[in-house]
Design a protein around this motif. Structure first.
Motif, short mmCIF file in Angstrom:
data_model
loop_
_atom_site.label_atom_id
_atom_site.label_comp_id
_atom_site.label_asym_id
_atom_site.label_seq_id
_atom_site.Cartn_x
_atom_site.Cartn_y
_atom_site.Cartn_z
N ILE A 168 12.92 12.35 4.71
CA ILE A 168 13.64 13.39 5.46
C ILE A 168 15.14 13.09 5.46
N LYS A 169 15.50 11.82 5.66
CA LYS A 169 16.91 11.42 5.69
C LYS A 169 17.60 11.74 4.35
N VAL A 170 16.92 11.43 3.26
CA VAL A 170 17.48 11.70 1.93
C VAL A 170 17.68 13.21 1.73
N LEU A 171 16.71 14.00 2.17
CA LEU A 171 16.82 15.45 2.01
C LEU A 171 17.90 16.03 2.92
N HIS A 172 18.06 15.48 4.12
CA HIS A 172 19.11 15.94 5.02
C HIS A 172 20.50 15.66 4.43
N LYS A 173 20.62 14.52 3.72
CA LYS A 173 21.91 14.18 3.10
C LYS A 173 22.36 15.22 2.10
N ILE A 174 21.41 15.89 1.44
CA ILE A 174 21.79 16.92 0.47
C ILE A 174 21.76 18.32 1.10
N LYS A 176 18.15 19.80 -7.02
CA LYS A 176 18.81 18.88 -6.07
C LYS A 176 17.79 17.99 -5.38
N ILE A 177 16.70 18.60 -4.95
CA ILE A 177 15.65 17.85 -4.25
C ILE A 177 15.03 16.80 -5.16
N LEU A 178 14.71 17.19 -6.39
CA LEU A 178 14.11 16.24 -7.33
C LEU A 178 15.07 15.10 -7.63
N MET A 209 0.83 -1.19 0.00
CA MET A 209 0.00 0.00 0.00
C MET A 209 0.88 1.25 0.00
N ALA A 210 0.47 2.24 -0.73
CA ALA A 210 1.28 3.45 -0.87
C ALA A 210 1.05 4.42 0.30
N ASN A 211 2.13 4.98 0.76
CA ASN A 211 2.07 6.03 1.77
C ASN A 211 2.17 7.37 1.05
N VAL A 212 1.60 8.40 1.65
CA VAL A 212 1.76 9.75 1.14
C VAL A 212 2.57 10.52 2.17
N VAL A 213 3.74 10.99 1.77
CA VAL A 213 4.62 11.73 2.66
C VAL A 213 4.59 13.20 2.23
N GLU A 214 4.19 14.08 3.14
CA GLU A 214 4.14 15.51 2.85
C GLU A 214 5.10 16.21 3.79
N LEU A 215 6.03 16.96 3.19
CA LEU A 215 7.06 17.63 3.98
C LEU A 215 7.16 19.10 3.64
#
Length: 73
Positions: free
Chosen positions: A54-60, A19-21, A1-7
């Motif tokens: 969030i972890k992926v975005l923090h890495k950049i 960079k984010i994309l 099942m798909a989750n929707v993550v909104e940040l």
């Protein structure tokens, strides 16, 4: 099942958005993603958790917080 993550993410310039994309596209098991520059909002749908994105975005070097936890000014 798909989750929707909104940040909530700081989307200051085209370079930031690129960079984010690029980072989001590397996440496995995502179905869709959307970047709303008006709201500074990133939405990712798929087999992912909020923490993973969030972890992926923090890495950049991007600060990201859960959209639901944002405070209104």
């Amino acid at each position: 099942m798909a989750n929707v993550v909104e940040l909530k993410v700081g989307l200051h310039c085209d370079e930031c958005i690129k960079k984010i994309l690029k980072a989001i596209k590397k996440i496995e098991d995502i179905e869709t993603y959307d970047v709303d520059t008006q709201l500074n909002k990133v939405t990712v749908t798929g087999n992912v958790t909020t923490e993973e994105v969030i972890k992926v975005l923090h890495k950049i070097g991007k600060q990201a917080s859960n959209w639901d936890q944002q405070s209104s000014y």
